[in-house]
Design an enzyme around this catalytic site. Sequence first.
Site, PDB file in Angstrom:
ATOM      1  N   GLU A  23       0.781  -1.314  -0.196  1.00 37.13           N
ATOM      2  CA  GLU A  23      -0.250   0.161   0.086  1.00 37.13           C
ATOM      3  C   GLU A  23       0.945   1.273   0.080  1.00 37.13           C
ATOM      4  OE1 GLU A  23      -1.300   1.815   3.548  1.00 37.13           O
ATOM      5  OE2 GLU A  23      -1.094   0.140   4.806  1.00 37.13           O
ATOM      6  N   SER A 138     -12.827   1.788  10.860  1.00 39.55           N
ATOM      7  CA  SER A 138     -12.275   1.963   9.466  1.00 39.55           C
ATOM      8  C   SER A 138     -13.000   1.201   8.435  1.00 39.55           C
ATOM      9  CB  SER A 138     -10.786   1.385   9.639  1.00 39.55           C
ATOM     10  OG  SER A 138     -10.071   1.340   8.478  1.00 39.55           O
ATOM     11  N   LYS A 157      -2.905  -2.075  15.895  1.00 41.76           N
ATOM     12  CA  LYS A 157      -2.359  -1.069  17.030  1.00 41.76           C
ATOM     13  C   LYS A 157      -3.265  -0.896  18.227  1.00 41.76           C
ATOM     14  CE  LYS A 157      -1.749   1.816  13.896  1.00 41.76           C
ATOM     15  NZ  LYS A 157      -2.044   0.873  12.847  1.00 41.76           N
TER      16      LYS A 157
HETATM   17  N1  PSU Z   1      -1.737   1.433  10.452  1.00 45.28           N
HETATM   18  C1  PSU Z   1      -0.303   1.834  10.375  1.00 45.28           C
HETATM   19  N2  PSU Z   1       0.190   2.629   9.378  1.00 45.28           N
HETATM   20  C2  PSU Z   1      -0.667   3.138   8.369  1.00 45.28           C
HETATM   21  C3  PSU Z   1      -2.095   2.848   8.683  1.00 45.28           C
HETATM   22  C4  PSU Z   1      -2.543   1.944   9.436  1.00 45.28           C
HETATM   23  O1  PSU Z   1       0.400   1.528  11.191  1.00 45.28           O
HETATM   24  O2  PSU Z   1      -0.209   3.941   7.778  1.00 45.28           O
HETATM   25  C5  PSU Z   1      -2.688   3.068   7.335  1.00 45.28           C
HETATM   26  C6  PSU Z   1      -3.434   1.979   6.378  1.00 45.28           C
HETATM   27  O3  PSU Z   1      -3.410   2.452   5.111  1.00 45.28           O
HETATM   28  C7  PSU Z   1      -4.862   1.905   6.812  1.00 45.28           C
HETATM   29  C8  PSU Z   1      -5.405   3.001   7.264  1.00 45.28           C
HETATM   30  O4  PSU Z   1      -5.730   1.326   5.915  1.00 45.28           O
HETATM   31  O5  PSU Z   1      -4.358   3.806   8.016  1.00 45.28           O
HETATM   32  C9  PSU Z   1      -6.563   3.119   8.273  1.00 45.28           C
HETATM   33  O6  PSU Z   1      -6.919   4.516   8.425  1.00 45.28           O
HETATM   34  P1  PSU Z   1      -8.420   4.712   8.612  1.00 45.28           P
HETATM   35  O7  PSU Z   1      -8.537   4.444  10.284  1.00 45.28           O
HETATM   36  O8  PSU Z   1      -8.778   6.165   8.647  1.00 45.28           O
HETATM   37  O9  PSU Z   1      -9.360   3.857   8.023  1.00 45.28           O
HETATM   38 MN    MN Z   2     -11.756   6.414  10.605  1.00 45.22          MN
END
Ligand code: PSU
Ligand code: MN
Length: 301
Positions: A23, A138, A157
């Site tokens: 990604e 998410s 995390k």
């Molecule tokens: N966890 C990490 N580093 C990241 C992400 C998650 O340790 O860069 C990124 C990934 O691309 C994941 C996104 O899909 O954050 C999730 O964001 P949100 O919670 O806004 O959906």
């Molecule tokens: Mn979100």
Amino acid sequence: MLVRVNDHIKEAMEKGIPVVALESTIISHGMPYPQNVETALKVEEIIRSEGAMPATIGIIDGECVVGMTPDEIEQFGKRKGIAKVSRRDLPVIIAKKEWGATTVATTMIIAAHAGVKVFVTGGIGGVHREAQQTFDISADLDEFAKTNVCVICAGAKAILDLPLTLEYLETKGVPVLGYQTKELPAFYTRESGLDLDYQVDTPEEIAAIMKAKWDMKLDGGLVIANPIPVESSMDKDVINKAIEEALVEAKKQGIKGKDTTPFLLAKVKEITGGESLDSNIQLVFNNAKLGARIAKEYGKL
Ligand code: PSU
Ligand code: MN
């Protein structure tokens, strides 16, 4: 063209070399420059050294690119203002011909388009703490319910609500497989205190489960939870304290929605004096090795 699969990826597919997706949100929004670029390039190298072909995915001028060049990866690491693109953002960024860094959800969508079944990352998104009030869940989790890609990560995390994240994945019918562990790893640490239902010990076993799932037309992805190596893992108290502090700061500054994850990652890094970034990098390398091996085994089936 909506999705551009670059020639080296097409060639690999024709030759039967397994392809592993990567990604770009982790590059543009997950780590600072230049560590983000160094990490992204090293991850590609690890995948190649395991006999697979890396395909870093991102959106360039509205085109979904599968298999970015090193120069493009550098741009994703360096350029300011590249949008973080999840499922809902994708059509807008394509239509406006903009650049976009793909989250786990969007990378899954584009990988599936290109026929890539294995995707390596660091951590997946999940149910945020206090989601009962904020509704912040998410879009990654819903993507796992419908898009057929196996995602290798180091768990989720502890900035998230891990028990609720597991519940949500269960509801959505997503297998969560612990690699050589029966406990959900918590990204920076190997332990979360949460039991998983399934432990898998080899890439062969994982490939067989992927095949069984998709042969049964059970659409959706799989989460392979691969614990961070002991030597790179963080002290539980240190990281948890940093996370608590970062969460308080996020609330104070009114950070919401898509800004939450990047904010917390940067804040935790600052509080831990960079230790969390080192761990983050090492766990991605560890996932790359496993991902390449899974892709190779799946390719044999
Ligand atoms: N966890 C990490 N580093 C990241 C992400 C998650 O340790 O860069 C990124 C990934 O691309 C994941 C996104 O899909 O954050 C999730 O964001 P949100 O919670 O806004 O959906
Ligand atoms: Mn979100």
